[in-house]
Design an enzyme around this catalytic site. Structure first.
Site, short mmCIF file in Angstrom:
data_model
loop_
_atom_site.label_atom_id
_atom_site.label_comp_id
_atom_site.label_asym_id
_atom_site.label_seq_id
_atom_site.Cartn_x
_atom_site.Cartn_y
_atom_site.Cartn_z
CG ASN A 313 -0.27 -0.02 2.53
OD1 ASN A 313 0.87 0.44 2.66
ND2 ASN A 313 -0.92 -0.56 3.54
CB CYS A 374 -5.73 -1.35 -5.44
SG CYS A 374 -6.06 0.35 -5.96
CE LYS A 416 -7.41 10.90 -2.05
NZ LYS A 416 -7.78 10.28 -0.76
#
Length: 604
Positions: A313, A374, A416
């Site tokens: 992550n 994901c 983002k």
């Protein structure tokens, strides 16, 4: 007797002071003369300062801060030491030492940058001499934290090309052969009511109604339903992307979502089972159930197979880059280099991302359709889909096609950028920060190294993209999604990065590019074949900088220029020959055009 020459001093101290000030001001103006100000850029402060250069030691000079950059130039050093740092690159500004600190150059500022370097400046230890420069730097490096605008909204730069027109989603889908009898374009998200982080134009299965899409959106994280990214021109296998299903701890099911994925499978008659690539490690996907997420269970999705790709992550990637920065800047310790690099796990993460993309591309090549996700579908998902598309479709390996790929898979589909990069935001410890896009560009670089003739663009384009990812000079990478860019009128009020890049196309073209190189690329995702991108990560080291320009590439460019010169000469000769034929068709020529042309010797 000759009188001795007597120095004359001005008795008025005010006049002495004013002449000194004038002299200082003229020196300042001389130093400022070469500071490259952009249209819309304004100088805010300048100050005498000492740059603690990690390679040359303390260097006296003057620092200039504008609303866009920090610019430093040394004095009394030849060649001059200069720094030219866009303020958007700055991640953190801290005070170093205090008024009572002992030791030379122990009082000043410590600046952490997002592009792998740190800067230290020392000032005189008297009268709070750093207060003004610290306050101004803090204010202009983090404008959004102080109610100011990012520089992209202040810039007055003009370019011939409007870079905002580089990507047109309808045109790009038409290039792929869409819509067709299996896929349609929907404008259901035209006002971002279906999903506020998706683009307005989506491609979905022809047999799925808009009402079906609304139902599926309730079961996918952030409403990010499976939509089409790319379709194979021959076997019609597709890459679709989405976010995780909202299964939760109780193992919820959603018949609409299950049916929708089966519709995607059925659009391609060669696919008996839809392959779902979950980018996460299995344990993470299971853990996400506790927060309402999860993954597609094989009992619920019977015509699908689930593959976990074990990519970590955003937090793991952030820590890995921090470790990498520690070993590359300012000094590289060569005696333990390999073990130090291994301990960062950076190349290991690059390997896993590339390996995942290869698996996606391989499935498509063999005729099987895939779904990629994901957790929320805007980080690892974008890495996998865009790299797989780069492997499968030679268009994306062209100068323009690569721009389209970034606009499509990263910008329009809501990576983002603002949260991951922290544009204009002082909160350097924000847990949302992560080098996901940098990692993707690194993977692209690895591919260009393994296939040096397959890409029309060169390494300089990749570095320029990363530099302006941070600079806030252009609007391209601002905000988290298309809806936020629309709300802030980014396309109306800022310049696109592609306007700048396309104004100097020659600088970013790979001279070794072969147009015929159109087949699928399968890079080797092995630690033995992956390299650290030295000319990016260690570029601030002067020893590395001297080695950046490839002599072979330079020679090749010279030969290409020579070839162009000869071709122009050949055209001139042919033109003059045809003219002479028209004027005197009967007169014999002492030397025929073919004879003249044969005297043109070229090195090819």
């Amino acid at each position: 007797m000759a009188s001795a020459s007597i120095p004359v001093y001005n008795s008025n101290p005010l006049e002495n002071s004013s002449s000194r000030n004038a002299s200082n001001e003229s020196l300042k103006m001389e130093l400022l003369a070469d500071v490259p100000l952009l249209p819309g850029e304004e100088r805010v402060i300048d100050k005498d300062i000492i740059y603690i250069c990690p390679f040359n030691g303390p260097v006296k000079g003057r620092v200039f801060i504008t609303n866009y950059r920090l610019f430093f130039r040394s004095v009394d050093v030849d060649p001059a030491v200069t720094l030219n740092v866009p303020l958007g690159v700055i991640s953190r500004v801290e005070k170093m030492g205090g008024a009572s600190s002992r030791g030379e150059n122990s009082y000043g500022l410590d600046i952490t940058c997002k592009d792998m370097r740190n800067l230290r400046f020392a000032l005189k230890q008297e009268g709070h001499s750093r207060r003004d420069i610290f306050d101004i730097l803090f204010r202009y490096a983090f404008p959004l934290s102080h109610g100011l605008q990012l520089f992209a909204f202040l810039s007055q730069e003009k370019y011939q090309e409007n870079g905002w027109t580089v990507y047109n989603p309808v045109q790009e889908f038409r290039r792929q052969g869409l819509p067709n009898d299996q896929w349609r374009i929907t404008f259901l998200n035209n006002n971002y009511e279906l999903c506020d982080t998706y683009p307005t134009i989506l491609v979905v299965p022809y047999s799925a109604s808009d009402e079906d899409l609304r139902k599926v959106a309730t079961f996918r994280s952030r409403g990010r339903i499976p939509v089409l990214s790319w379709i194979h021109p021959e076997n019609q296998a597709v890459i679709t992307r989405c976010s995780q299903p909202l299964v939760g701890m109780s193992g919820k099911r959603n018949r609409d979502d299950e049916r929708y994925l089966d519709i995607i499978r059925a659009t391609n008659k060669m696919t008996s089972k839809l392959t779902i690539f979950d980018a996460r490690p299995n344990v993470n996907a299971v853990a996400n159930k506790a927060t309402g997420g999860g993954y597609e269970g094989e009992d619920a999705y019977q015509n699908a197979e689930l593959v976990f790709l074990d990519i970590h992550n955003i937090h793991v990637m952030r820590e890995s880059l921090k470790k990498l920065k520690d070993i590359v800047y300012p000094n590289v310790e060569e005696s333990h280099w390999l073990s130090s690099l291994e301990s960062t796990h950076w190349l290991e993460h690059i390997k896993l991302v590339l390996s995942g993309a290869i698996q996606v591309a391989d499935k498509i090549s063999t005729g099987s359709s895939v779904v990629v996700h994901c957790s929320d579908g805007w980080d690892r998902t974008a890495q996998l889909t865009s790299l797989a598309m780069l492997m499968l479709d030679s268009y994306y390996r062209t100068f323009r096609g690569f721009q389209v790929l970034l606009e499509k898979e990263w910008i329009s589909f809501g990576h983002k950028f603002a949260s991951r990069i922290g544009h204009g935001d002082k909160n350097h410890a924000d847990a949302d920060r992560s080098p996901i896009f940098l990692q993707f560009i690194d993977c692209v670089w690895q591919m260009t190294k393994q296939f040096p003739t397959a890409f029309e663009f060169n390494e300089r384009l990749l570095v320029a993209v990363l530099d302006h990812l941070y600079s806030c000079r252009f609007g391209t990478f601002l905000y988290n999604c298309e809806s936020a860019r629309d709300a802030n009128e980014v396309k109306m009020k800022t310049v696109s990065l592609w306007s700048f890049i396309n104004s100097d196309r020659a600088s970013y073209i790979n001279p070794f590019y072969t147009v015929e190189f159109v087949h699928v690329l399968y890079p080797v995702a092995s630690m033995r074949h992956l390299e650290l991108w030295v000319s990016y990560y260690i570029r601030w080291n002067p020893r590395i900088r001297q080695q950046q320009h490839s002599p072979m590439e330079q020679r090749y460019k010279e030969l290409l220029a020579l070839k162009e010169q000869y071709l122009r000469k050949l055209e001139e000769l042919q033109l003059s020959d045809s003219t002479s034929h028209l004027s005197n068709s009967t007169a014999p020529s002492p030397s025929t055009p073919s004879q003249r042309v044969t005297h043109l010797q070229t090195p090819f």
